[in-house]
Design a protein around this motif. Structure first.
Motif, mmCIF file in Angstrom:
data_model
loop_
_atom_site.group_PDB
_atom_site.id
_atom_site.type_symbol
_atom_site.label_atom_id
_atom_site.label_comp_id
_atom_site.label_asym_id
_atom_site.label_seq_id
_atom_site.Cartn_x
_atom_site.Cartn_y
_atom_site.Cartn_z
ATOM 1 N N LEU A 359 -83.084 -1.224 8.060
ATOM 2 C CA LEU A 359 -82.549 -1.974 9.203
ATOM 3 C C LEU A 359 -83.578 -2.971 9.735
ATOM 4 N N LEU A 360 -84.857 -2.587 9.679
ATOM 5 C CA LEU A 360 -85.910 -3.512 10.119
ATOM 6 C C LEU A 360 -85.939 -4.751 9.228
ATOM 7 N N THR A 361 -85.743 -4.532 7.931
ATOM 8 C CA THR A 361 -85.726 -5.664 6.991
ATOM 9 C C THR A 361 -84.542 -6.590 7.293
ATOM 10 N N ILE A 362 -83.389 -5.993 7.524
ATOM 11 C CA ILE A 362 -82.205 -6.803 7.855
ATOM 12 C C ILE A 362 -82.460 -7.579 9.142
ATOM 13 N N ASN A 363 -83.085 -6.886 10.106
ATOM 14 C CA ASN A 363 -83.353 -7.538 11.389
ATOM 15 C C ASN A 363 -84.222 -8.779 11.208
ATOM 16 N N LYS A 364 -85.265 -8.644 10.414
ATOM 17 C CA LYS A 364 -86.174 -9.794 10.203
ATOM 18 C C LYS A 364 -85.394 -10.982 9.620
ATOM 19 N N ILE A 365 -84.555 -10.710 8.632
ATOM 20 C CA ILE A 365 -83.801 -11.788 7.966
ATOM 21 C C ILE A 365 -82.830 -12.442 8.948
ATOM 22 N N LYS A 366 -82.051 -11.603 9.646
ATOM 23 C CA LYS A 366 -81.021 -12.132 10.544
ATOM 24 C C LYS A 366 -81.632 -12.827 11.763
ATOM 25 N N ALA A 367 -82.710 -12.254 12.260
ATOM 26 C CA ALA A 367 -83.354 -12.845 13.450
ATOM 27 C C ALA A 367 -83.892 -14.239 13.119
ATOM 28 N N LEU A 368 -84.466 -14.369 11.927
ATOM 29 C CA LEU A 368 -84.988 -15.682 11.523
ATOM 30 C C LEU A 368 -83.847 -16.673 11.289
ATOM 31 N N GLU A 369 -82.778 -16.181 10.662
ATOM 32 C CA GLU A 369 -81.596 -17.032 10.432
ATOM 33 C C GLU A 369 -81.100 -17.604 11.761
ATOM 34 N N TYR A 370 -81.031 -16.741 12.777
ATOM 35 C CA TYR A 370 -80.545 -17.196 14.087
ATOM 36 C C TYR A 370 -81.486 -18.256 14.659
ATOM 37 N N ARG A 371 -82.793 -18.055 14.540
ATOM 38 C CA ARG A 371 -83.766 -18.988 15.120
ATOM 39 C C ARG A 371 -83.791 -20.321 14.365
ATOM 40 N N GLU A 372 -83.483 -20.277 13.069
ATOM 41 C CA GLU A 372 -83.470 -21.529 12.283
ATOM 42 C C GLU A 372 -82.370 -22.471 12.768
ATOM 43 N N LYS A 373 -81.337 -21.910 13.415
ATOM 44 C CA LYS A 373 -80.234 -22.754 13.939
ATOM 45 C C LYS A 373 -80.745 -23.700 15.030
ATOM 46 N N PHE A 374 -81.935 -23.409 15.600
ATOM 47 C CA PHE A 374 -82.409 -24.198 16.744
ATOM 48 C C PHE A 374 -83.495 -25.209 16.373
ATOM 49 N N ILE A 375 -83.824 -25.280 15.074
ATOM 50 C CA ILE A 375 -84.786 -26.311 14.644
ATOM 51 C C ILE A 375 -84.178 -27.686 14.946
ATOM 52 N N GLY A 376 -84.958 -28.507 15.636
ATOM 53 C CA GLY A 376 -84.473 -29.851 16.007
ATOM 54 C C GLY A 376 -83.651 -29.852 17.287
ATOM 55 N N LYS A 377 -83.491 -28.642 17.893
ATOM 56 C CA LYS A 377 -82.722 -28.590 19.157
ATOM 57 C C LYS A 377 -83.680 -28.356 20.332
ATOM 58 N N ILE A 378 -83.214 -28.674 21.548
ATOM 59 C CA ILE A 378 -84.036 -28.504 22.747
ATOM 60 C C ILE A 378 -83.587 -27.249 23.484
ATOM 61 N N VAL A 379 -84.535 -26.382 23.813
ATOM 62 C CA VAL A 379 -84.218 -25.183 24.587
ATOM 63 C C VAL A 379 -85.007 -25.210 25.895
#
Ligand code: SF4
Length: 433
Positions: A359-379
């Protein structure tokens, strides 16, 4: 007089600790760090796992060793369920549970004079009213936790909290709003609404619920910053609530923490959770209809009693399909006095560790996938610290973000262009500081 405290466990415990410390500071006590010599030590205990029980005992013993003349006052969920154990620890003077904390100053001052020990633990059946404790000021914090509710009626099979915290009790709306006004007026830009089962706010009131409270906070609090809901059960997410939040989007963090705990119906049933995977899935889909970029985070127990290989594989597939922004994963540890303690099918340590790691491995993959959606965006980030020009804070959707800036200081609200997605921390550049 010097006072120090150690607050274990959840945001509600932290809130209660800070509220009590506020009262001592008002009476002229000097707040010192827990590792320093003090005249009074307050330990707010936790019992969510066997590890937290052990940590509670350890912190109590640590305090008693620091200054044998100090007043040692213990409170919280562990002492609520194990008062005799706590009373037996040499040096402990005051034992409270999850009630009567509003008497702490009076009890400590009495103990300082009379040196008599006191234990005030309410029976479960006597825990009826919401105990009002007030926060006037947070020490060194950029995020203000505001407790709105106490107790839980769910009795999930693995959880001791309902026995420690009692039935659900909601705080008066006026007290919640007054406190948010106080913290907002002090410049706090984020308020985290906290509770034991936060979304059940108002269930003990007539015709007033969590959604009504959120709408009134927005309506009544001037210069309100952003509101984060600390955690909410899937069963407490309604169209009414999502509509209230989406109509006031500028004030609500795009982040929902919704504990899943088990990833298949067999496990959810054994956990006595109040939903099945179809129901949970539907809620997540619904939230994403309202808020497409929302961060949904969760808690997950791995290796629950009776979890077969098939159950686990099904859970993994289900969890992957939810695309969580982050998962907190805990190996299940059976708690005495809970229903799960007697459940057959204890998972051996090696298998449990394997499942946690999966589950930790899945978390790392999914968490990064979610964060990649914000490259080039302003938060929008509230700065929590700046060390040698490297500033750090959380965005509205709960991304950890760091950026270089000589000027950015704690509690500044800044806009960051995300350049590099990372887990847990993403990197960006400030566009307005
Ligand atoms: S909802 Fe379940 S896990 Fe959460 S506090 Fe209540 S009983 Fe415990």
């Amino acid at each position: 007089m010097k006072i120090s405290y150690c607050s274990l466990g959840c945001k509600v415990n932290l809130y209660e600790s800070e509220a009590i410390i506020n009262e001592f500071i008002d009476k002229g006590y000097e707040l010192v760090d827990f590792d320093q010599m003090s005249d009074v030590y307050i330990i707010n205990t936790c019992t969510v796992t066997t590890t937290s029980d052990a940590k509670s005992r350890k912190m109590i013993r640590q305090a008693t060793r620091k200054n044998k003349d100090a007043i040692i006052a213990v409170m919280g969920c562990f002492s609520q369920l194990n008062p005799e154990q706590v009373k037996k620890i040499p040096g402990v003077n005051i034992v409270l549970g999850t009630t009567n904390r509003h008497k702490m100053v009076e009890l400590v001052e009495e103990a300082l004079i009379k040196r008599e020990n006191k234990c005030l633990i309410a029976e479960y059946s006597d825990i009826k009213d919401y105990e009002e404790l007030k926060i006037k000021k947070y020490n060194h914090k950029t995020r203000g936790f505001v407790k709105i509710q106490d107790g839980c009626n769910n009795f999930c099979s693995y959880c001791a909290i309902p026995y420690a915290r009692g039935p659900i009790r909601s705080r008066k709306k006026e007290d919640v709003i007054a406190e948010i006004e106080t913290l907002t007026a002090q410049g706090m830009k984020e308020i985290v609404l906290s509770g034991i089962n936060t979304g059940t706010y108002g269930k003990d009131f007539l015709n007033y619920n969590f959604s009504n409270l959120l709408a009134d906070i927005v309506k009544e609090v001037e210069n309100l910053g952003r509101i984060r809901i600390s955690s909410i059960e899937a069963t407490e997410i309604s169209d009414e609530l999502l509509t209230t939040i989406s109509e006031n989007k500028e004030h609500f963090c795009q982040h929902f923490h919704i504990p899943l705990q088990g990833g298949c119906n067999n496990t959810l049933k054994r956990m006595n959770r109040k939903y099945d995977i179809a129901y949970y899935y539907q809620k997540i889909v619904k939230i994403r209809e309202y808020f497409p970029d929302v961060n949904i985070t969760t808690d997950c127990l791995a290796g629950f009693n009776g979890e077969t290989e098939r159950d686990f594989l099904d859970s993994v597939e289900f969890i992957k399909s939810l695309n969580f922004g982050e998962m907190h994963i805990f190996p299940f540890s059976p708690r005495p006095n809970t229903m799960a303690y007697k459940l057959p099918g204890r998972i051996d340590g090696i298998t449990q560790k394997f499942r946690v790691n999966e589950l930790l491995t899945i978390n790392k993959i999914k968490a990064l996938e979610y964060r990649e959606k914000f490259i080039g965006k302003i938060v929008e980030v509230i700065v929590e610290k700046n060390e040698a020009g490297l500033a750090f804070g959380h965005s509205s959707n709960y991304l950890e973000v760091e950026f270089f800036s000589e000027k950015a200081k704690s509690n500044d609200l800044v806009h960051i262009l995300i350049e590099k997605a990372g887990y847990p921390v993403s990197r960006g550049v400030a566009i307005d500081v």
